[in-house]
Write a protein that holds these residues in place. Sequence first.
Motif, mmCIF file in Angstrom:
data_model
loop_
_atom_site.group_PDB
_atom_site.id
_atom_site.type_symbol
_atom_site.label_atom_id
_atom_site.label_comp_id
_atom_site.label_asym_id
_atom_site.label_seq_id
_atom_site.Cartn_x
_atom_site.Cartn_y
_atom_site.Cartn_z
ATOM 1 N N THR A 1 0.804 -1.217 0.000
ATOM 2 C CA THR A 1 0.000 0.000 0.000
ATOM 3 C C THR A 1 0.837 1.268 0.000
ATOM 4 O O THR A 1 0.339 2.332 -0.380
ATOM 5 N N LEU A 2 2.083 1.195 0.443
ATOM 6 C CA LEU A 2 2.930 2.387 0.392
ATOM 7 C C LEU A 2 3.006 2.925 -1.026
ATOM 8 O O LEU A 2 2.859 4.130 -1.264
ATOM 9 N N LYS A 3 3.249 2.045 -2.003
ATOM 10 C CA LYS A 3 3.369 2.482 -3.394
ATOM 11 C C LYS A 3 2.002 2.866 -3.965
ATOM 12 O O LYS A 3 1.874 3.882 -4.662
ATOM 13 N N VAL A 4 0.973 2.071 -3.661
ATOM 14 C CA VAL A 4 -0.349 2.353 -4.202
ATOM 15 C C VAL A 4 -0.849 3.713 -3.721
ATOM 16 O O VAL A 4 -1.463 4.471 -4.481
ATOM 17 N N GLY A 5 -0.572 4.048 -2.461
ATOM 18 C CA GLY A 5 -0.974 5.361 -1.960
ATOM 19 C C GLY A 5 -0.333 6.492 -2.748
ATOM 20 O O GLY A 5 -0.980 7.500 -3.066
ATOM 21 N N LEU A 6 0.940 6.336 -3.090
ATOM 22 C CA LEU A 6 1.622 7.352 -3.894
ATOM 23 C C LEU A 6 1.036 7.426 -5.291
ATOM 24 O O LEU A 6 0.864 8.518 -5.854
#
Length: 500
Positions: free
Chosen positions: A400-405
């Motif tokens: 989710t870190l990347k998806v949030g970005l």
Amino acid sequence: MPRDTSGPPPVLDVLILGAGISGIGCAAYLKREVPGKSWRILEMREDLGGTWDLFRYPGIRSDSDLYTFAYEFKPWESRNAIAGAAEIKAYIAETATENGIRGRIAFGRKVVACDWSSAEALWTVTTQTGADGARETWRARWIFSATGYYDYDRGFRPAFDGEEQFAGRIVHPQAWPEDLDHAGKRIAVIGSGATAVTLLPALAKDAAHVTQIQRTPTYVMPLPLEDPLAKALRPFLSKTRIHAILRRKNIWQQSLFFTLCQRYPAAMRKLIRKVNAKSLPKGFDVDTHFNPPYDPWDQRLCVVPGGDLFRTIRDGRADVVTGRIARFTATGIEMADGSHVEADIVVTATGLNLKLLGGAAYSVDGKPVTPSEHVIFKGMMLDGVPNLALSIGYTNSSWTLKVGLLCQYFCRLLAEMDRRGMDVCAPERPARAMALRPLLDFKAGYVQRSLDMLPRQGDTFPWEMTFNYSADARMMKKGRVIEPELKLSPAPSRRIAEVG
């Protein structure tokens, strides 16, 4: 959410495909960052949650800490740093409720086709619904595919010699039977990944004995169930503040650990082995069962909260067998070395299959889109395919870190296109020769089996996949929105109106 299909469907700004953690997150960001946009979510299941609604096997949990797996904008309030599916699904549902999202989800809609028309500058999305497979159409200016890359229909399941002889039951974790009673049974779990190391302690609570059978070991590290820093800060700071601090701390820790594994693999192998040896019974053969032949983080490292896997082995309720399976027998599994694992139930935790874009058929002006013939742009778009965003998270950190970005950049892109009076954008591959590589430089079996069906990545920004959160955050949150390779144009109807 029934919809009147007697007339032409309304045109939405964004159709989000999938109501898992990525899809709900995208909807929340759209509502927060570009509140004027119209959107809906199409979900093939009858409830939200995605992975956390699908998988029902005992003990299912995240393999990332929830301070980084959770959304940046919504604190993770549970004391469990590593959480089970029920807690994660409840968190996603709470996010949907707080942001007014649930009422804008069309459940039971399986997307089968997405067709782009350049003449209309629109996507037409076809869904199947109901037992009779009735079809509906939806129209949108943009598609945000939040389907991840797993095949939710079936997992990876190799065939084993002699399976038909086995007198017990064989199950795959992705299709866990509700009526399976494993209490007092001898269970063999085939596999060495996150699912297997989760199942072992969960099943051992009621089973007579559980044996993990693995061809090759996996790196496994214990992690406290409750983060000590969170516990120390709880009397003094708000939940929002604690979430922000723990999120930054864990992002830094994940990045540091991954970097050290990449730069000093031998030293990190020794460190992981030392931790494992300390957690396992005295005299346990660590090098056979917990010392893989590959370097740390060549494949995803498994996390065990509170060291439950090691504790189960220490207590004698479970053991590990490493080697090649020769065949199934009536009473269990015979190994290539001649040893035999007695079992009443065999669980094939043998992995997942990948399926990009949810398996839907995409086309642009009637020409089918074959993902493997395209190059990824900024980790979220395909060259030559207009107004399509994909959500692919990190493999070396919390997904989710990347998806949030990506969601935040997507909102910035929509706002910038509005400011410029543009409706269509598509990445354009440079004319120069560009060296192409597999989309994911990751040696996990489920990735290696599927590389040929995935898009490719290029040799330089913005055509490379990136896996550094700090650099990605600067690029996605504050960097240039419109790269030279991103070609913008107004819709034909806008051009006609302007000429008129």
